[in-house]
Design an enzyme around this catalytic site. Structure first.
Site, short mmCIF file in Angstrom:
data_model
loop_
_atom_site.label_atom_id
_atom_site.label_comp_id
_atom_site.label_asym_id
_atom_site.label_seq_id
_atom_site.Cartn_x
_atom_site.Cartn_y
_atom_site.Cartn_z
N HIS B 94 0.96 -1.09 -0.03
CA HIS B 94 0.10 0.01 0.17
C HIS B 94 1.05 1.50 0.15
CE1 HIS B 94 -3.10 2.93 0.84
NE2 HIS B 94 -2.64 3.21 1.98
N HIS B 96 0.75 5.66 -1.17
CA HIS B 96 0.06 6.91 -1.63
C HIS B 96 0.78 7.49 -2.92
CE1 HIS B 96 -2.76 7.91 2.07
NE2 HIS B 96 -2.30 6.51 1.86
N ASP B 119 1.39 -5.13 -20.50
CA ASP B 119 2.30 -5.94 -20.21
C ASP B 119 2.48 -6.57 -18.70
OD1 ASP B 119 4.01 -6.00 -22.54
OD2 ASP B 119 5.11 -4.28 -21.79
N HIS B 170 -8.85 7.25 -1.90
CA HIS B 170 -7.73 7.10 -0.77
C HIS B 170 -6.52 6.80 -1.65
CE1 HIS B 170 -6.51 4.29 2.79
NE2 HIS B 170 -5.64 4.80 2.47
N TYR B 227 8.62 -13.64 -23.31
CA TYR B 227 9.59 -12.21 -23.19
C TYR B 227 10.37 -12.95 -22.14
CZ TYR B 227 10.89 -7.75 -21.21
OH TYR B 227 11.57 -6.63 -20.73
#
Lengths: 230, 230, 230, 230
Positions: B94, B96, B119, B170, B227
């Site tokens: 998490h 910001h 991708d 948020h 890839y």
């Protein structure tokens, strides 16, 4: 006699370039000692790289120099008015940090758009009304402080719950418990100003839910706060 | 006993400031050990510069502390709900981070606009619905996890194919195979959020072709991926 | 004989990459010695990392090389015209700094929107008119200087009060008391160009109050200035 | 046998993270030796920090590995098509640099808006048409090269005069005399893409004057060029 507060103000000032909040000499930090009734503040126009602890100027609350050989920041009277009116604050920061200044120049509040904002600011960050020509002409820096105080009083906003304002056509002022805390708030202000600018480019009408804002603010502030360590 | 997972979570947390994804303490990384049924997570409100391996908190899946002296991240319950519902993920981040948060604040999905996105993310990165006042009031962090789970279920989106969400008002949550992989996805998320914001300022309607998106996603994922090195 | 001015111009040039104002060789700084009637300027197309003091080219005011083995900046004739017309300036900077160039490409003045601007520039920073095809074809660099001079004359703007212009479709020129002061102004220009761009995205009509602009300009300039140390 | 070209391609690849043009492994540089009919290119999915000279893969023009143990870039076939069609180019760069990619995602040419652009690119930087589903499904990377070639042919654009294209929904390709020159152009491309984005936010219709564009292009290119040292 004032070596401790001068050291704290010195260190807080040096954080401004470290956090990328100032160009050249465009910023200043002060702290108040409410027992001794003095403030310590950056001298005017001195480059951060050349700033020394003993350059910090100590003044009484009428703006008379108590210790120091240099002129205090030209914004000193703004700081003094804020300290007089907002009795619970201990430090003040002024910068021209880029995104907060964009909101000031646009003459707009920084709107509360997310929890990053709500974690630190309870509601919009007010933009002051323009000063009158007379207020600009006479005692400009003092009136800059008074117009912030007026705006918070008019809106009924608690300066501890919203520790920043943007001055119409100018730039932000921030405050906090002490000089270091005020710098912390200045960093947050720039961050939320950045994100509010981007958000408005995608969505011109949205605001944060009142309940979500309350939740985040009180998660970090007050007696029921549970963020961080005790 | 938990030194290995604590070390991994410690290192993954330190990558957040290294990649410029966090300011102050605004982020946290966790990892789950699905055999021992424990998670390791950053403690709440501790500065990254001062974080030590032994500060990492180990909890069982009910949120009880198994090892560690500090409070876990205030977002711990969100992590726990995601681990419970998304059984194939091993790490959660998490932050910001600025541009992903802009989309969250705007209340909008991060649209799939190019192959950089394709991708890593198979389709839009969902923005959750706003929480109800009741969901905010009671068990807020748990409900933040549940609303992500609900949104993926409602849309029929596989959390392994879209390892991120933005929470309305948020900020983002990301996940991955382990803590390090989740941080990798958090970097990509911020990058695609940045480019989507710029793209929308030039062209408000465009989306990536479905076939091009498929091609890039499956060039990197699944049994026909070609890839990279074997 | 010219070692002092070459050293000053060398150091001022190196500040351009330090402040992030140039990519590759896209910029140049000069200074004039009005007693000796010579200018010193960066050589054309030389990388900043490889620039040496003795690479700086010294020319008379007709553009003849007085000292130096390299070709002077291809923009030398623009510098010469500005020195001839603006008799009080001592240094000139040309860059393609990103945000100032954006205003040049848009063909727009950088509007005076805040006190950061007013602290350094008394009113809008002029964007020149487009050159005519004939002016581009013949003596292009000289005409670039002349069109700046023409614009300031036509508007009655004092080049000391507004030490910058943006060239339509091209990029900015800045000037100052000497090379170092011109670089200082180039940094400020980029900063106000950045903030004006963001401000316009929020508020398309606002301009700074005339009285506030005056106050800030004269707080820093002229006989009643009180910013800084004596 | 191929140590020299491998060294050059290795060094050119390392410049991509140095200039901030790549995140993780999202980019690759190649160079061609037109006498030996081989190209050297970055291996697929290898982190720049771990890249070694001997990881560089050497292939013939049919894509067969001549030297090297790793898989070549997954974009190798795009490079090969460009080398085959554009016989005067010697190096190619592919990145997902942020602002060039924004234009690719918007499906728009990067418009010629200023002299920074004109110094390097003679006119708009083309955005290719979208690939058809069949072109994506079968031989995708080869068709990505072919669609660039088609776009330049259709418009009659000389790939030496405009050494870049943006691929619709994807990202840019750049080229140059050799690998190092192609990286130089990739830096310029990102810079002009950045400034074009800002310019369009201020002025949606402006383009550079044809005469000014010609002047700057030919000031740096062709037999009458006079920029830089001889």
């Amino acid at each position: 006699m004032y070596s401790e507060i001068k050291q704290k103000v010195f260190e807080a000032n040096l954080k401004l370039p470290e956090y990328g909040l100032v160009t050249f000499t465009w910023g200043n930090v002060s702290e108040i000692d409410r027992e001794k009734n003095i403030i310590a503040i950056k001298p005017s126009g001195v480059e951060y790289k050349q700033l020394k602890v003993d350059d910090i100027v100590v003044l009484d609350l009428d703006g008379n120099i108590v210790e120091g050989k240099l002129n205090p920041s030209s914004d000193t009277k703004t700081h003094l008015e804020l300290y007089k009116a907002f009795s619970d604050i201990g430090g003040i920061v002024h910068t021209h940090s880029r995104h907060a200044t964009i909101w000031a120049q646009a003459g707009l509040d920084i709107p509360a758009l997310g929890t990053t904002h709500a974690d630190y600011f309870y509601g919009n960050i007010p933009c002051t009304r323009p000063l009158t020509p007379a207020e600009i002409e006479q005692d400009y820096e003092k009136n800059t402080g008074l117009v912030i105080v007026e705006e918070f009083a008019r809106r009924g906003v608690d300066p501890q719950a919203v520790p920043s304002a943007v001055i119409s056509g100018h730039a932000p002022f921030c405050w906090g418990k002490d000089a270091s805390d005020a710098v912390h708030n200045a960093v947050v202000l720039e961050e939320v100003a950045f994100m509010a600018l981007g958000t408005r480019s995608l969505n011109s009408g949205i605001v944060i839910q009142k309940e979500l804002s309350d939740k985040h603010y009180y998660r970090k502030h007050g007696s029921d706060a549970y963020y961080g360590q005790k």
